[in-house]
Design an enzyme around this catalytic site. Structure first.
Site, PDB file in Angstrom:
ATOM      1  N   THR A  18       0.808  -1.221   0.000  1.00 51.66           N
ATOM      2  CA  THR A  18       0.000   0.000   0.000  1.00 51.66           C
ATOM      3  C   THR A  18       0.840   1.270   0.000  1.00 51.66           C
ATOM      4  O   THR A  18       0.459   2.267  -0.625  1.00 51.66           O
ATOM      5  CB  THR A  18      -0.911   0.001   1.250  1.00 51.66           C
ATOM      6  OG1 THR A  18      -1.768  -1.125   1.145  1.00 51.66           O
ATOM      7  CG2 THR A  18      -1.746   1.256   1.350  1.00 51.66           C
ATOM      8  N   ASP A  62       2.194  -7.197  -4.183  1.00 52.10           N
ATOM      9  CA  ASP A  62       1.315  -7.171  -3.021  1.00 52.10           C
ATOM     10  C   ASP A  62       1.884  -8.232  -2.079  1.00 52.10           C
ATOM     11  O   ASP A  62       2.248  -9.322  -2.524  1.00 52.10           O
ATOM     12  CB  ASP A  62      -0.104  -7.548  -3.452  1.00 52.10           C
ATOM     13  CG  ASP A  62      -1.095  -7.341  -2.328  1.00 52.10           C
ATOM     14  OD1 ASP A  62      -1.833  -6.352  -2.374  1.00 52.10           O
ATOM     15  OD2 ASP A  62      -1.123  -8.183  -1.395  1.00 52.10           O
ATOM     16  N   SER A  63       1.954  -7.930  -0.810  1.00 51.86           N
ATOM     17  CA  SER A  63       2.656  -8.878   0.068  1.00 51.86           C
ATOM     18  C   SER A  63       1.917 -10.196   0.218  1.00 51.86           C
ATOM     19  O   SER A  63       2.503 -11.189   0.641  1.00 51.86           O
ATOM     20  CB  SER A  63       2.947  -8.251   1.429  1.00 51.86           C
ATOM     21  OG  SER A  63       1.814  -8.264   2.238  1.00 51.86           O
ATOM     22  N   SER A  64       0.632 -10.226  -0.146  1.00 49.30           N
ATOM     23  CA  SER A  64      -0.058 -11.508  -0.055  1.00 49.30           C
ATOM     24  C   SER A  64       0.446 -12.482  -1.121  1.00 49.30           C
ATOM     25  O   SER A  64       0.159 -13.677  -1.056  1.00 49.30           O
ATOM     26  CB  SER A  64      -1.579 -11.320  -0.138  1.00 49.30           C
ATOM     27  OG  SER A  64      -1.900 -10.521  -1.236  1.00 49.30           O
ATOM     28  N   THR A  94       1.754  -4.696   4.297  1.00 48.63           N
ATOM     29  CA  THR A  94       1.615  -5.061   5.717  1.00 48.63           C
ATOM     30  C   THR A  94       1.077  -6.475   5.907  1.00 48.63           C
ATOM     31  O   THR A  94       1.324  -7.088   6.936  1.00 48.63           O
ATOM     32  CB  THR A  94       0.653  -4.082   6.433  1.00 48.63           C
ATOM     33  OG1 THR A  94      -0.594  -4.064   5.741  1.00 48.63           O
ATOM     34  CG2 THR A  94       1.235  -2.699   6.495  1.00 48.63           C
ATOM     35  N   ASP A  95       0.349  -6.993   4.908  1.00 42.41           N
ATOM     36  CA  ASP A  95      -0.365  -8.249   5.128  1.00 42.41           C
ATOM     37  C   ASP A  95       0.542  -9.396   5.591  1.00 42.41           C
ATOM     38  O   ASP A  95       0.190 -10.139   6.496  1.00 42.41           O
ATOM     39  CB  ASP A  95      -1.123  -8.665   3.860  1.00 42.41           C
ATOM     40  CG  ASP A  95      -2.287  -7.724   3.566  1.00 42.41           C
ATOM     41  OD1 ASP A  95      -2.632  -6.916   4.449  1.00 42.41           O
ATOM     42  OD2 ASP A  95      -2.845  -7.802   2.461  1.00 42.41           O
ATOM     43  N   THR A 281       0.433 -21.584  20.964  1.00 41.84           N
ATOM     44  CA  THR A 281      -0.908 -21.257  21.461  1.00 41.84           C
ATOM     45  C   THR A 281      -1.653 -20.302  20.530  1.00 41.84           C
ATOM     46  O   THR A 281      -1.043 -19.452  19.866  1.00 41.84           O
ATOM     47  CB  THR A 281      -0.843 -20.645  22.877  1.00 41.84           C
ATOM     48  OG1 THR A 281      -2.166 -20.226  23.241  1.00 41.84           O
ATOM     49  CG2 THR A 281       0.087 -19.450  22.962  1.00 41.84           C
ATOM     50  N   CYS A 283      -3.591 -18.182  21.749  1.00 44.97           N
ATOM     51  CA  CYS A 283      -3.651 -16.909  22.489  1.00 44.97           C
ATOM     52  C   CYS A 283      -2.612 -15.962  21.903  1.00 44.97           C
ATOM     53  O   CYS A 283      -1.540 -16.381  21.492  1.00 44.97           O
ATOM     54  CB  CYS A 283      -3.324 -17.102  23.967  1.00 44.97           C
ATOM     55  SG  CYS A 283      -4.506 -18.139  24.810  1.00 44.97           S
TER      56      CYS A 283
HETATM   57  N1  ASP Z   1      -2.378  -5.810   0.436  1.00 44.14           N
HETATM   58  C1  ASP Z   1      -1.334  -4.929   0.844  1.00 44.14           C
HETATM   59  C2  ASP Z   1      -0.075  -5.745   0.996  1.00 44.14           C
HETATM   60  O1  ASP Z   1       0.119  -6.378   1.973  1.00 44.14           O
HETATM   61  C3  ASP Z   1      -1.694  -4.251   2.101  1.00 44.14           C
HETATM   62  C4  ASP Z   1      -0.647  -3.328   2.646  1.00 44.14           C
HETATM   63  O2  ASP Z   1       0.362  -3.026   2.080  1.00 44.14           O
HETATM   64  O3  ASP Z   1      -0.856  -2.860   3.756  1.00 44.14           O
HETATM   65  O4  ASP Z   1       0.725  -5.746   0.119  1.00 44.14           O
END
Ligand code: ASP
Length: 351
Positions: A18, A62-64, A94-95, A281, A283
């Site tokens: 992002t 995209d990190s996914s 971030t993902d 865990t 948790c």
């Molecule tokens: N889908 C984005 C990614 O992880 C989301 C992000 O960057 O926060 O690449």
């Protein structure tokens, strides 16, 4: 602490996510753009006073969609530029950032320079973006030195107002600016008006050895998340995946699981076939203690081993890393009982 503000050389590796995205005016969907756009949107980069060079993934990801191949690529970039730069900032979606940070912490053995991952929840081109601050502070942290020595010679995630050990983090919010947490290890720095480092928590290399980059990962691992009423067919199909070497089993509380005979028999059979099953865990905070309850004890007897207070992200990437090096199941288990780079807290009797 008196951190020097001497001019440092930083390599900014833009992998995607992002932070470098822009809204497609026709579809309204967020798409990656050229890194040049990021530099345009953060003119402050030039004002920082540090020498910043950039490397951009082409195409940005995209990190996914990231995984072992991208982690290996980042390690190559860092290893090839290690002598030339004082620190590294990795801009990342971030993902899956916590998976990448965990993997890098194992793959960059003997790291003595900062590798700071960051990203943002809102694209840097947007008015309320969190990307600018994250990026600028990550560079400041990567550049920080005391008596000529980097202040944070670790793989970390910096986000919003905390610097965290990368292999202790999880993404915990899909929309808050404060998107990451490190539940089982204190932050390495709090960032407000000042950057306050907690030096006692920061990893210190015992001896100065040259960086030893690792590139081999084995993805024959799986996550088995237990839930009340889990059917035998689900457990059986996961434990019998052809070629599978390691399983991260997410249990309840301090490492507890159902006590059904079929369940324990399946685990025992899998361990006897050489599968490594690590108990962590579900948790967010706290540690597995298999001696605490009878159910945990039964798992121990079945050959399951403790993942202590590991995050899922760290346990999965540690298994990939250890099996990637061709270790036997027994050798992998021995390494799982050690903290390789601060990813778990061992009970005092095992330190
Ligand atoms: N889908 C984005 C990614 O992880 C989301 C992000 O960057 O926060 O690449």
């Amino acid at each position: 602490m008196n951190n020097t503000q001497e001019k440092a050389s930083i390599l900014l590796i833009y992998t995607g996510g992002t932070i470098g995205m822009i809204e497609n005016p026709e579809t309204g969907v967020l798409e990656s753009f050229n890194f040049q756009h990021l530099a345009d949107n953060v003119p402050e980069l030039k004002k920082l006073g540090h020498h910043v060079e950039t490397y951009q993934f082409d195409p940005p990801m995209d990190s996914s969609a990231m995984g072992p191949d991208s982690w290996t690529k980042i390690v190559h970039i860092i290893a090839e530029n290690y002598q030339k730069f004082d620190g590294f900032v990795v801009l990342h979606g971030t993902d899956t950032m916590s998976y990448t940070a965990s993997a890098l912490s194992f793959m960059l053995e003997n790291l003595s320079k900062p590798v700071i991952l960051t990203g943002s929840q809102l694209p840097v081109g947007m008015l309320r973006t969190d990307g600018k601050e994250n990026l600028i502070t990550a560079i400041e942290i990567a550049a920080a030195k005391e008596n000529g020595v980097p202040v944070v010679p670790e793989v970390c995630i910096f986000f919003e107002n905390e610097l965290m050990r990368g292999n202790r983090t999880s993404k915990t919010s899909a929309d808050n600016f404060n998107a990451f947490r490190s539940y089982n290890y204190p932050p390495l720095a709090h960032v407000g008006i000042h950057i306050k480092y907690d030096t006692a928590q920061i990893y210190r290399p015992i001896s100065r050895k040259p960086l030893r980059p690792h590139y081999l990962l084995d993805r024959n691992v799986a996550i088995l998340k237990l839930f009340p009423g889990i059917p035998p067919s689900v457990v059986e199909s996961i434990l019998n995946i052809p070629g599978l070497k390691g399983v991260v089993m997410e249990t309840f509380g301090s490492g507890n699981a159902p006590m059904d005979d079929w369940f324990l028999a399946m685990l025992k059979d899998a361990v006897q076939r050489g599968l490594v099953i690590v108990n962590i865990t579900q948790c967010r905070a706290g540690s597995v203690e298999m001696h605490r309850y009878e159910t945990g004890k039964k798992l121990l007897d079945a050959g399951v081993i403790s993942g202590y207070d590991s995050t899922t992200e760290s346990a999965v990437t540690k298994l990939m890393f250890l099996f990637g090096h061709g270790l036997t199941s027994e050798e992998v288990k021995e390494h799982l009982n050690c903290s390789l780079i601060g990813e778990i807290t061992l009970p005092p009797s095992q330190r």
